[in-house]
Design a protein around this motif. Structure first.
Motif, PDB file in Angstrom:
ATOM      1  N   SER A  18      46.955  17.180  17.629  1.00  0.00           N
ATOM      2  CA  SER A  18      45.645  16.778  17.201  1.00  0.00           C
ATOM      3  C   SER A  18      44.737  15.918  17.592  1.00  0.00           C
ATOM      4  O   SER A  18      45.376  14.713  17.807  1.00  0.00           O
ATOM      5  CB  SER A  18      45.490  16.711  15.677  1.00  0.00           C
ATOM      6  N   GLU A  55      36.883  17.772  16.074  1.00  0.00           N
ATOM      7  CA  GLU A  55      38.100  17.665  15.646  1.00  0.00           C
ATOM      8  C   GLU A  55      38.856  18.895  16.262  1.00  0.00           C
ATOM      9  O   GLU A  55      38.500  19.954  16.230  1.00  0.00           O
ATOM     10  CB  GLU A  55      38.391  17.607  14.125  1.00  0.00           C
ATOM     11  N   VAL A 112      42.280  20.865  18.248  1.00  0.00           N
ATOM     12  CA  VAL A 112      43.806  21.196  18.130  1.00  0.00           C
ATOM     13  C   VAL A 112      44.133  21.781  19.513  1.00  0.00           C
ATOM     14  O   VAL A 112      43.659  22.719  19.767  1.00  0.00           O
ATOM     15  CB  VAL A 112      44.381  21.802  16.906  1.00  0.00           C
ATOM     16  N   ASP A 148      39.708  22.423  15.033  1.00  0.00           N
ATOM     17  CA  ASP A 148      40.942  22.208  13.999  1.00  0.00           C
ATOM     18  C   ASP A 148      40.372  22.436  12.666  1.00  0.00           C
ATOM     19  O   ASP A 148      40.611  21.542  11.639  1.00  0.00           O
ATOM     20  CB  ASP A 148      41.134  20.664  14.204  1.00  0.00           C
ATOM     21  N   ALA A 160      43.319  22.290   8.095  1.00  0.00           N
ATOM     22  CA  ALA A 160      43.446  21.953   9.516  1.00  0.00           C
ATOM     23  C   ALA A 160      44.598  22.752  10.222  1.00  0.00           C
ATOM     24  O   ALA A 160      45.803  22.840   9.674  1.00  0.00           O
ATOM     25  CB  ALA A 160      43.951  20.531   9.448  1.00  0.00           C
ATOM     26  N   SER A 216      45.927  22.055  12.789  1.00  0.00           N
ATOM     27  CA  SER A 216      46.900  21.198  13.466  1.00  0.00           C
ATOM     28  C   SER A 216      48.203  20.975  12.540  1.00  0.00           C
ATOM     29  O   SER A 216      49.390  20.472  13.052  1.00  0.00           O
ATOM     30  CB  SER A 216      46.482  19.831  13.842  1.00  0.00           C
TER      31      SER A 216
END
Length: 351
Positions: free
Chosen positions: A51, A58, A60, A74, A82, A84
């Motif tokens: 991540s 954001e 991943v 993400d 999320a 991740s």
């Protein structure tokens, strides 16, 4: 070649300081349709999930069991969890909340609640994916329109080859990546910020500097002297020295110290106020790779000392992001910085 004349500099300062409606630091921060160096390849191991925040997103990154690299936003499109926090399921990334699976292209391939016999169209669950490629141990991300994606990744292929070995460190600077880059093109600061390292000798008078343009960037070099009352030389009277600086847009820089020793930095934009610097010390000083590797290992600590001298000052600059239109009163010695800002501004405006 580019020369910043005193008249042009006065016009630059006058025009940029008096622009009507100017709001410092309010411009769009990133350049579209560019390959950004964002992370070392070694940071994403096989069958691993990483991540990161890059380019105000954001993200991943994951490498599935066949080694294919993927990069997606993400956040699951189902209920916003999320991704991740999930795990790899075969060749796909599985959401930790309800088990939806996504391939490296961001396509949803399975919704467990629907059952394996389902033939429903899952495209509405697709998550935004970014094209990523790898070269020279660096992960690049295409930031822009897919149809405008280019093939060539920015790197110093004419300067560095497999005969070099390198050692790499990273550091976080709480400022915009443009400030970090400009610092590496700034020849005026050397005798002040680095007075006891690479700027020794009190060479405060700045000749030129000469600037040459190369595909995708620019080259310059310091031509400073001790001030004994002489007039600085114009850029036309200077040369690009054997030790020179090269920058390639959007975010990778090289200090060509000698044919045997080079330093590269790629400035990974986290957001508008944070940057991760990845610093590499390249060496081929001897014919023995293990010896060169040892030299490079020690060299990275020298990199750390010098970049920390820079960091202490650069993170105090305001606003966090630099701009072509600004209230800063620049000098002739700022020519490389001015050209960086000009080209960056042009690239940002390009459709």
């Amino acid at each position: 070649m580019c020369v910043i004349s005193s008249a042009a500099l006065r016009l630059y300062n006058s025009d940029h300081n008096k622009t009507a409606g100017y709001q410092e630091g309010k411009e769009e921060a990133m350049i579209n349709n560019q390959w950004y160096a964002i992370l070392p390849s070694k940071a994403v191991k096989k069958e691993a999930i990483v991540s990161v925040k890059r380019l105000n997103q954001e993200l991943v990154l994951f490498r599935n069991r066949v080694g294919e690299l993927g990069c997606v936003v993400d956040q699951c499109t189902h209920r916003g969890a999320a991704l991740s926090r999930g795990k790899l399921q075969g060749e796909c990334l599985q959401c930790p909340f309800h088990g939806l699976e996504f391939n490296p292209q961001g396509h949803c391939t399975f919704v467990p609640a629907n059952g394996r016999a389902s033939t429903a169209d899952l495209s509405r669950f697709n998550v935004k994916a970014y094209e990523v490629r790898e070269s020279h141990g660096i992960i690049y991300l295409w930031y822009g329109e897919p149809e405008k994606q280019t093939e060539e990744l920015p790197f110093f292929d004419g300067d560095i080859d497999d005969s070099y070995v390198y050692s790499e460190i990273e550091d976080h600077w709480p400022t915009h990546y443009s400030r970090c880059i400009e610092n590496q093109l700034d020849v005026i600061h050397l005798p002040f910020v680095h007075h006891n390292t690479i700027g020794r000798g009190n060479k405060t008078l700045v000749n030129g500097p000469k600037i040459e343009f190369v595909p995708g960037g620019l080259v310059t070099s310091a031509n400073n002297e001790t001030d004994v009352g002489q007039t600085p030389k114009a850029a036309d009277d200077c040369v690009i020295k054997a030790t020179y600086l090269k920058f390639l847009f959007p975010n990778i820089w090289m200090n060509h110290i000698s044919e045997a020793t080079k330093v590269i930095i790629y400035f990974a934009p986290v957001d508008d106020e944070n940057t991760i610097l990845y610093l590499r010390f390249y060496c081929r000083s001897t014919r023995l790779r293990p010896v060169n590797a040892l030299i490079a290992w020690f060299g990275k600590f020298g990199n750390r000392i010098i970049e920390r001298q820079d960091r202490r000052v650069v993170i105090t600059q305001k606003p966090k992001a630099s701009a072509f239109i600004s209230r800063e009163n620049l000098l002739s010695g700022d020519g490389p910085v001015i050209q960086y800002r000009r080209i960056r501004d042009e690239l940002k405006r390009r459709k």
